[in-house]
Design an enzyme around this catalytic site. Sequence first.
Site, PDB file in Angstrom:
ATOM      1  N   SER A  25      54.186  23.779  46.795  1.00  0.00           N
ATOM      2  CA  SER A  25      53.788  22.462  47.285  1.00  0.00           C
ATOM      3  C   SER A  25      52.320  22.489  47.682  1.00  0.00           C
ATOM      4  CB  SER A  25      54.641  22.071  48.497  1.00  0.00           C
ATOM      5  OG  SER A  25      54.210  20.841  49.041  1.00  0.00           O
ATOM      6  N   GLU A  56      56.156  30.934  60.685  1.00  0.00           N
ATOM      7  CA  GLU A  56      57.575  30.611  60.709  1.00  0.00           C
ATOM      8  C   GLU A  56      58.135  30.486  59.295  1.00  0.00           C
ATOM      9  OE1 GLU A  56      57.527  28.420  65.060  1.00  0.00           O
ATOM     10  OE2 GLU A  56      57.975  27.197  63.311  1.00  0.00           O
ATOM     11  N   CYS A 111      46.750  26.476  59.246  1.00  0.00           N
ATOM     12  CA  CYS A 111      46.479  25.828  57.963  1.00  0.00           C
ATOM     13  C   CYS A 111      45.002  25.508  57.864  1.00  0.00           C
ATOM     14  CB  CYS A 111      47.301  24.544  57.815  1.00  0.00           C
ATOM     15  SG  CYS A 111      47.139  23.790  56.160  1.00  0.00           S
ATOM     16  N   CYS A 159      60.724  19.631  58.698  1.00  0.00           N
ATOM     17  CA  CYS A 159      59.456  19.471  57.984  1.00  0.00           C
ATOM     18  C   CYS A 159      58.384  18.897  58.904  1.00  0.00           C
ATOM     19  CB  CYS A 159      59.664  18.540  56.790  1.00  0.00           C
ATOM     20  SG  CYS A 159      58.198  18.310  55.786  1.00  0.00           S
ATOM     21  N   GLY A 218      50.680  26.341  56.124  1.00  0.00           N
ATOM     22  CA  GLY A 218      49.535  26.641  55.274  1.00  0.00           C
ATOM     23  C   GLY A 218      49.518  25.887  53.959  1.00  0.00           C
ATOM     24  N   GLU A 219      48.361  25.906  53.310  1.00  0.00           N
ATOM     25  CA  GLU A 219      48.165  25.345  51.970  1.00  0.00           C
ATOM     26  C   GLU A 219      48.181  26.506  50.977  1.00  0.00           C
ATOM     27  OE1 GLU A 219      47.725  24.035  48.579  1.00  0.00           O
ATOM     28  OE2 GLU A 219      47.761  22.388  50.032  1.00  0.00           O
ATOM     29  N   CYS A 273      45.956  17.815  57.976  1.00  0.00           N
ATOM     30  CA  CYS A 273      46.700  16.572  57.777  1.00  0.00           C
ATOM     31  C   CYS A 273      47.109  16.016  59.144  1.00  0.00           C
ATOM     32  CB  CYS A 273      47.915  16.819  56.896  1.00  0.00           C
ATOM     33  SG  CYS A 273      47.470  17.419  55.244  1.00  0.00           S
ATOM     34  N   ASN A 282      59.078  13.784  61.421  1.00  0.00           N
ATOM     35  CA  ASN A 282      59.718  14.550  62.487  1.00  0.00           C
ATOM     36  C   ASN A 282      58.731  14.688  63.643  1.00  0.00           C
ATOM     37  OD1 ASN A 282      62.291  15.266  61.193  1.00  0.00           O
ATOM     38  ND2 ASN A 282      60.987  16.348  59.733  1.00  0.00           N
ATOM     39  N   SER A 324      52.180  16.853  47.904  1.00  0.00           N
ATOM     40  CA  SER A 324      52.273  16.175  49.201  1.00  0.00           C
ATOM     41  C   SER A 324      51.383  14.935  49.156  1.00  0.00           C
ATOM     42  CB  SER A 324      51.831  17.127  50.318  1.00  0.00           C
ATOM     43  OG  SER A 324      52.728  18.211  50.433  1.00  0.00           O
ATOM     44  N   LEU A 325      51.965  13.807  48.801  1.00  0.00           N
ATOM     45  CA  LEU A 325      51.192  12.585  48.559  1.00  0.00           C
ATOM     46  C   LEU A 325      50.915  11.819  49.858  1.00  0.00           C
ATOM     47  CD1 LEU A 325      49.952  10.707  46.383  1.00  0.00           C
ATOM     48  CD2 LEU A 325      52.154   9.519  46.317  1.00  0.00           C
TER      49      LEU A 325
END
Length: 381
Positions: free
Chosen positions: A202, A96, A116, A345, A170-171, A120, A302, A224-225
């Site tokens: 990111s 997407e 991904c 997000c 994805g990373e 996470c 979200n 991305s903490l």
Amino acid sequence: MTTSTGKINLLGLTQPEMEQFFDSIGEKRFRAGQVMKWIHHFGVDDFAAMTNVGKALREKLEAVAEIRPPEVVSEDISADGTRKWVIRVASGSCVETVYIPTDDRGTLCVSSQAGCALDCSFCSTGKQGFNSNLTAAEVIGQVWLANKSFGTVPAKIDRAITNVVMMGMGEPLLNFDNVIAAMKIMMDDLGYGISKRRVTLSTSGVVPMIDELAKHIDVSLALSLHAPNDELRNQLVPINKKYPLKMLLESCMGYMATLGGKRVLTVEYTLLKDVNDQPEHAAQMIELLRDVPCKINLIPFNPFPHSGYERPSNNAIRRFQDLLHHGGFNVTTRTTRGDDIDAACGQLVGQVNDRTRRSERYIAVRQLSADAELQDSAVRH
């Protein structure tokens, strides 16, 4: 890269790669610039449309090369103007791409993997498992398709896409070479001519690749903490077990030091109700980032089905932002956009042919949890 037809897809070639391609077929290097302009400035995917390229060369190109963007499966437009494209890639999976318009900019959120490679706990993409890395053509093809949809030419001042963020599925740093190539095309004047300050990568924290990044490209960096201490981050962002916070922040600061000027790290922090949104978390974050030149972007969670997490209340979000602001940080809270089309997000899922079986395991665990809750409820009543 050679496609299933045995031809080279010119869409994903950087300027040096395009010049090498023309060398390899016995043509002058200046042809690279001509063809790149047709592809990226004018959205052409047919050599016959390249009117300043001779017929003999067009026929030669037809024989050995093609311009093949990924396939658009669907396009949805949110009530707030956000657009989401579902795009099928060569692996058969769908990814997407999201366009987010605001008053002064148009930001395109681009995917780098089908699914991904990371997991996470609060991200719906990670729950889809992993299928494949996108090719450079499939990454830059998302920009090509969006421009085509808007009917815009990059040379125009009023172009729709002013910013690109590698924050989709994805990373990005686990698809390093293809993402780097695509970002180079984004910034090349023969490509889309987007300023390096307006292209953002990111990462969840792949330290060796952050260390490698400065050798290859100069773009803005976002981290991305999502947690202010290792114990909590190990749960939310499992790659932290391999690259803990001290190592990660040192790596990010090392990269930022190579950029010079007033560039700062963007820190992204998804707020999860009663998980990482308490005053003690804000205090830990202030201490953690005290010496890091950064701006903080808070992202209220979200929801997606069976996530197990909730969005904090507006009061809790404001409290967290105020605490960070009083701690001396530039803090913004991201406005949720596109949630009515599942484009916000953390909501991007696509359709992933999961090679890891992570999605299957996730659904099974959530089903067991739901069954247990029903049993508990029945016992209580």
